[in-house]
Write an enzyme that holds these catalytic residues in place. Structure first.
Site, PDB file in Angstrom:
ATOM      1  N   GLU A   1      35.631  33.729  31.317  1.00 48.18           N
ATOM      2  CA  GLU A   1      34.633  32.828  31.915  1.00 48.18           C
ATOM      3  C   GLU A   1      33.879  33.648  32.947  1.00 48.18           C
ATOM      4  O   GLU A   1      34.436  33.979  34.003  1.00 48.18           O
ATOM      5  CB  GLU A   1      35.321  31.636  32.592  1.00 48.18           C
ATOM      6  CG  GLU A   1      36.139  30.765  31.654  1.00 48.18           C
ATOM      7  CD  GLU A   1      35.292  29.998  30.665  1.00 48.18           C
ATOM      8  OE1 GLU A   1      34.079  29.843  30.908  1.00 48.18           O
ATOM      9  OE2 GLU A   1      35.825  29.575  29.631  1.00 48.18           O
TER      10      GLU A   1
ATOM     11  N   GLU B   1      37.486  26.868  27.806  1.00 57.07           N
ATOM     12  CA  GLU B   1      38.608  26.224  28.483  1.00 57.07           C
ATOM     13  C   GLU B   1      38.408  24.714  28.354  1.00 57.07           C
ATOM     14  O   GLU B   1      37.445  24.260  27.762  1.00 57.07           O
ATOM     15  CB  GLU B   1      38.633  26.641  29.958  1.00 57.07           C
ATOM     16  CG  GLU B   1      38.852  28.139  30.146  1.00 57.07           C
ATOM     17  CD  GLU B   1      38.973  28.560  31.600  1.00 57.07           C
ATOM     18  OE1 GLU B   1      38.309  27.949  32.461  1.00 57.07           O
ATOM     19  OE2 GLU B   1      39.741  29.498  31.877  1.00 57.07           O
TER      20      GLU B   1
ATOM     21  N   CYS C   1      29.555  28.820  39.744  1.00 55.07           N
ATOM     22  CA  CYS C   1      28.980  29.458  38.560  1.00 55.07           C
ATOM     23  C   CYS C   1      28.024  28.514  37.833  1.00 55.07           C
ATOM     24  O   CYS C   1      27.220  28.950  37.024  1.00 55.07           O
ATOM     25  CB  CYS C   1      30.098  29.911  37.634  1.00 55.07           C
ATOM     26  SG  CYS C   1      31.227  28.566  37.262  1.00 55.07           S
TER      27      CYS C   1
ATOM     28  N   ASN D   1      35.447  31.689  44.413  1.00 57.11           N
ATOM     29  CA  ASN D   1      34.491  30.636  44.800  1.00 57.11           C
ATOM     30  C   ASN D   1      35.097  29.236  44.843  1.00 57.11           C
ATOM     31  O   ASN D   1      34.758  28.437  45.704  1.00 57.11           O
ATOM     32  CB  ASN D   1      33.247  30.686  43.906  1.00 57.11           C
ATOM     33  CG  ASN D   1      33.552  30.416  42.462  1.00 57.11           C
ATOM     34  OD1 ASN D   1      34.578  30.824  41.943  1.00 57.11           O
ATOM     35  ND2 ASN D   1      32.672  29.695  41.793  1.00 57.11           N
TER      36      ASN D   1
HETATM   37  P1  NAD Z   1      35.371  39.419  40.295  1.00 58.48           P
HETATM   38  O1  NAD Z   1      35.123  39.732  38.873  1.00 58.48           O
HETATM   39  O2  NAD Z   1      35.043  40.439  41.310  1.00 58.48           O
HETATM   40  O3  NAD Z   1      36.910  39.062  40.535  1.00 58.48           O
HETATM   41  C1  NAD Z   1      37.557  38.020  39.854  1.00 58.48           C
HETATM   42  C2  NAD Z   1      39.049  38.315  39.815  1.00 58.48           C
HETATM   43  O4  NAD Z   1      39.271  39.463  39.015  1.00 58.48           O
HETATM   44  C3  NAD Z   1      39.674  38.616  41.177  1.00 58.48           C
HETATM   45  O5  NAD Z   1      40.966  38.065  41.220  1.00 58.48           O
HETATM   46  C4  NAD Z   1      39.731  40.133  41.172  1.00 58.48           C
HETATM   47  O6  NAD Z   1      40.725  40.659  42.012  1.00 58.48           O
HETATM   48  C5  NAD Z   1      40.046  40.409  39.721  1.00 58.48           C
HETATM   49  N1  NAD Z   1      39.652  41.748  39.250  1.00 58.48           N
HETATM   50  C6  NAD Z   1      38.645  42.525  39.709  1.00 58.48           C
HETATM   51  N2  NAD Z   1      38.624  43.693  39.015  1.00 58.48           N
HETATM   52  C7  NAD Z   1      39.619  43.618  38.100  1.00 58.48           C
HETATM   53  C8  NAD Z   1      40.085  44.517  37.106  1.00 58.48           C
HETATM   54  N3  NAD Z   1      39.534  45.697  36.899  1.00 58.48           N
HETATM   55  N4  NAD Z   1      41.134  44.132  36.351  1.00 58.48           N
HETATM   56  C9  NAD Z   1      41.699  42.921  36.528  1.00 58.48           C
HETATM   57  N5  NAD Z   1      41.312  42.043  37.466  1.00 58.48           N
HETATM   58  C10 NAD Z   1      40.269  42.384  38.244  1.00 58.48           C
HETATM   59  O7  NAD Z   1      34.618  38.058  40.572  1.00 58.48           O
HETATM   60  P2  NAD Z   1      34.450  37.300  41.961  1.00 58.48           P
HETATM   61  O8  NAD Z   1      33.471  38.052  42.782  1.00 58.48           O
HETATM   62  O9  NAD Z   1      35.806  36.990  42.499  1.00 58.48           O
HETATM   63  O10 NAD Z   1      33.833  35.904  41.481  1.00 58.48           O
HETATM   64  C11 NAD Z   1      32.464  35.677  41.335  1.00 58.48           C
HETATM   65  C12 NAD Z   1      32.072  35.732  39.879  1.00 58.48           C
HETATM   66  O11 NAD Z   1      32.833  34.801  39.128  1.00 58.48           O
HETATM   67  C13 NAD Z   1      30.627  35.341  39.654  1.00 58.48           C
HETATM   68  O12 NAD Z   1      30.046  36.227  38.738  1.00 58.48           O
HETATM   69  C14 NAD Z   1      30.736  33.948  39.048  1.00 58.48           C
HETATM   70  O13 NAD Z   1      29.638  33.577  38.234  1.00 58.48           O
HETATM   71  C15 NAD Z   1      31.982  34.064  38.266  1.00 58.48           C
HETATM   72  N6  NAD Z   1      32.550  32.751  37.990  1.00 58.48           N
HETATM   73  C16 NAD Z   1      32.491  32.260  36.717  1.00 58.48           C
HETATM   74  C17 NAD Z   1      33.001  31.007  36.413  1.00 58.48           C
HETATM   75  C18 NAD Z   1      32.969  30.446  35.016  1.00 58.48           C
HETATM   76  O14 NAD Z   1      33.628  29.440  34.768  1.00 58.48           O
HETATM   77  N7  NAD Z   1      32.246  31.045  34.080  1.00 58.48           N
HETATM   78  C19 NAD Z   1      33.572  30.244  37.436  1.00 58.48           C
HETATM   79  C20 NAD Z   1      33.597  30.762  38.728  1.00 58.48           C
HETATM   80  C21 NAD Z   1      33.096  32.018  38.990  1.00 58.48           C
END
Ligand code: NAD
Length: 480
Positions: A248, A461, A282, A150
């Site tokens: 996060e 963080e 997020c 995002n």
């Molecule tokens: P996602 O969990 O699908 O992927 C995030 C990252 O993790 C990607 O690089 C992905 O390739 C990797 N990943 C996926 N499966 C994995 C596994 N089994 N092992 C290791 N790595 C793996 O999330 P997304 O769809 O990319 O992002 C959206 C989500 O992120 C939303 O839920 C949003 O709320 C959250 N988000 C949270 C914050 C925060 O600061 N809390 C900030 C931004 C986004």
């Protein structure tokens, strides 16, 4: 077609097995680049390079490390235009937004930690007339950083900068959905003179490349930002290996509006906190609770302003919303609009895919959507949608709205609008969230703790918190 490369041991290299994934431009729906579909072997190469670089990097003087990170920050700034264009193309967000927020913040992340490390100190505890304890804080070794799509470069650098500043070497994986600016960052790191192996960027899928980082026996800490389910999977693997974990995760943030608020400021900020980055931040407030005396006025003004927001080509300066990140995500978000209707919600505006004229007609656009008439505890109001969809609900008392706000499994951020300072102070204590914004939203000071409670994550963080995470304390006790 452009093929991007991994960045391992200071060089841009193809993936070991020569497998690639298609990379889409969300605004056009077309494939425009190919990215490495890296395997466990690629991660192993990255690890070996990082391990070899660690002794020299971690013992380099703080000044020297700081200088290199500062140079990276300056180079990000010098390349603002091209990085913003790349971010917008890769992610679908308006280019003006990438230029105003994403890329400047990526530079700030490096600059902030290049200086923070010079002010970071560990404590000492004297035991009167007996002994002195002092704490050493050293780099952990090789650490893993995994980030989402995002805010691609913004969140990628938010992890990498403190990890490197603290003296660690890094194996990092950006989201496979938005890899382009991480690739451009590798070129910047080479130009800045970052020693080979200190930062390694491996592109690829979560369940293969990401999983290889998480389950690597010698990668001792994982900093992850992404979905809550992914966070749970990562914790399952990392916890029995006793890795340090910073997670996060997702959110479903309340935006609580009292009738005594500064109305105009609240209204314009609520437009942003609902729909900035197509609602894919997020920290966006997706559940809007409005005190009943203000409800009808707010509803009328808000819906009128939302319906006037232009959705379209991210290159158009007048576009307030660009494309959402992928076809799959567009379908997921729209499925929640259908669910909301099934649950008895009324769509006041939006709720459909938009097909702009011209080059963007196949892109993944969604009209900003406002829904009312839902119970606070229905699925639409409990599950993370992560798109341009908000619900509005009236409330009568402070106690009632606190119960609504805290009813979700998440606890990332929250926003409160009131001119009553006592109420704001009282409620800020009661809201289950890592961040409470009062009469503002997304006002960020990089020194503050950043993170969530409940299913929104573990750890913080930001500021010295990230340096605490990326170092290991050791207490030395000397009796005299
Ligand atoms: P996602 O969990 O699908 O992927 C995030 C990252 O993790 C990607 O690089 C992905 O390739 C990797 N990943 C996926 N499966 C994995 C596994 N089994 N092992 C290791 N790595 C793996 O999330 P997304 O769809 O990319 O992002 C959206 C989500 O992120 C939303 O839920 C949003 O709320 C959250 N988000 C949270 C914050 C925060 O600061 N809390 C900030 C931004 C986004």
């Amino acid at each position: 077609m452009q093929k991007i490369a991994n960045y391992i041991n200071g060089a841009l290299v193809p993936p070991n097995k020569s497998n690639y994934l298609d990379n889409y431009e969300p605004a056009t729906g077309q494939v425009y680049a190919q990215i490495p579909d890296s395997s466990t072997e690629d991660v192993e190469h990255a690890y070996v390079a990082a391990k070899a670089a660690f002794p020299a990097w971690s013992t380099l003087s703080t000044d020297e490390r700081s200088k290199i990170l500062y140079r990276i920050a300056s180079l990000i700034e010098e390349n603002l235009e091209s990085l913003a264009a790349a971010e917008s193309k890769d992610n679908g967000k308006p280019e003006w937004l990438a230029k105003m927020v994403d890329i400047p913040r990526a530079a700030s992340n490096f600059r902030f930690y290049s200086t923070a490390i010079q002010h970071y100190a560990a404590g000492a505890h004297a035991m009167s007339n007996k002994a002195i304890n002092y704490t050493l804080r050293g780099a952990i070794g090789v650490v893993g950083c995994i980030s989402p799509w995002n805010l691609p470069l913004y969140l990628f650098t938010w992890k990498i900068a403190p990890a490197l500043a603290a003296g660690n070497c890094v194996v990092a994986k950006p989201s496979e959905v938005t890899p382009m600016t991480a690739f451009l960052l590798s070129q910047i790191c080479i130009e800045a003179g970052l020693p080979a192996g200190v930062l390694n960027i491996v592109h690829g899928l979560g369940h293969s490349a990401g999983n290889a980082i998480v389950s690597h026996p010698n990668i001792k800490a994982i900093s992850f930002t992404g979905g809550t389910q992914t966070g749970a999977q990562i914790a399952k693997i990392a916890a029995p290996m006793f890795k340090k974990l910073s997670l996060e995760l997702g959110g479903k943030n309340p935006n609580i509006i009292f009738a005594d608020c500064d109305y105009d400021k609240m209204l314009s900020t609520t437009l942003r906190s609902s729909f900035a980055n197509q609602g894919q931040i997020c920290l966006c407030g997706s559940r809007i609770f409005v005190e009943r005396p203000l409800y009808e006025r707010f509803k009328k003004d808000f819906v009128q302003r939302v319906a006037a927001m232009k959705v379209g080509d991210p290159l158009d300066k007048n576009s307030k919303l660009g494309a959402v990140v992928s076809k799959a995500h567009q379908e997921k978000v729209l499925s929640y609009v259908s669910l909301a209707k099934e649950e008895g919600g009324h769509v006041l505006c939006g709720g459909y895919a938009v097909h702009p004229e011209g080059r963007c007609k196949e892109g993944y656009f969604i009209a900003p959507t406002v829904i009312e008439g839902l119970e606070y505890d229905c699925r639409t109001n409990q599950e993370e949608i992560f798109g341009p969809v908000v619900t509005i609900m009236p409330f009568d008392t402070e106690q009632e709205v606190l119960e609504y706000a805290n009813s979700v499994v998440y606890g990332l951020a929250s926003t409160l609008w009131t001119s009553n300072i006592s109420r704001a102070t009282r409620m800020a204590q009661e809201i289950e969230a890592g961040i409470v914004w009062v009469n503002c939203w997304l006002l960020r000071d990089l020194r503050t703790p950043f993170g969530g409670v409940k299913a929104s994550g573990v750890g913080r963080e930001g500021g010295f918190h990230a340096l605490d995470f990326f170092t290991e304390p050791k207490n030395v006790c000397i009796e005299y």
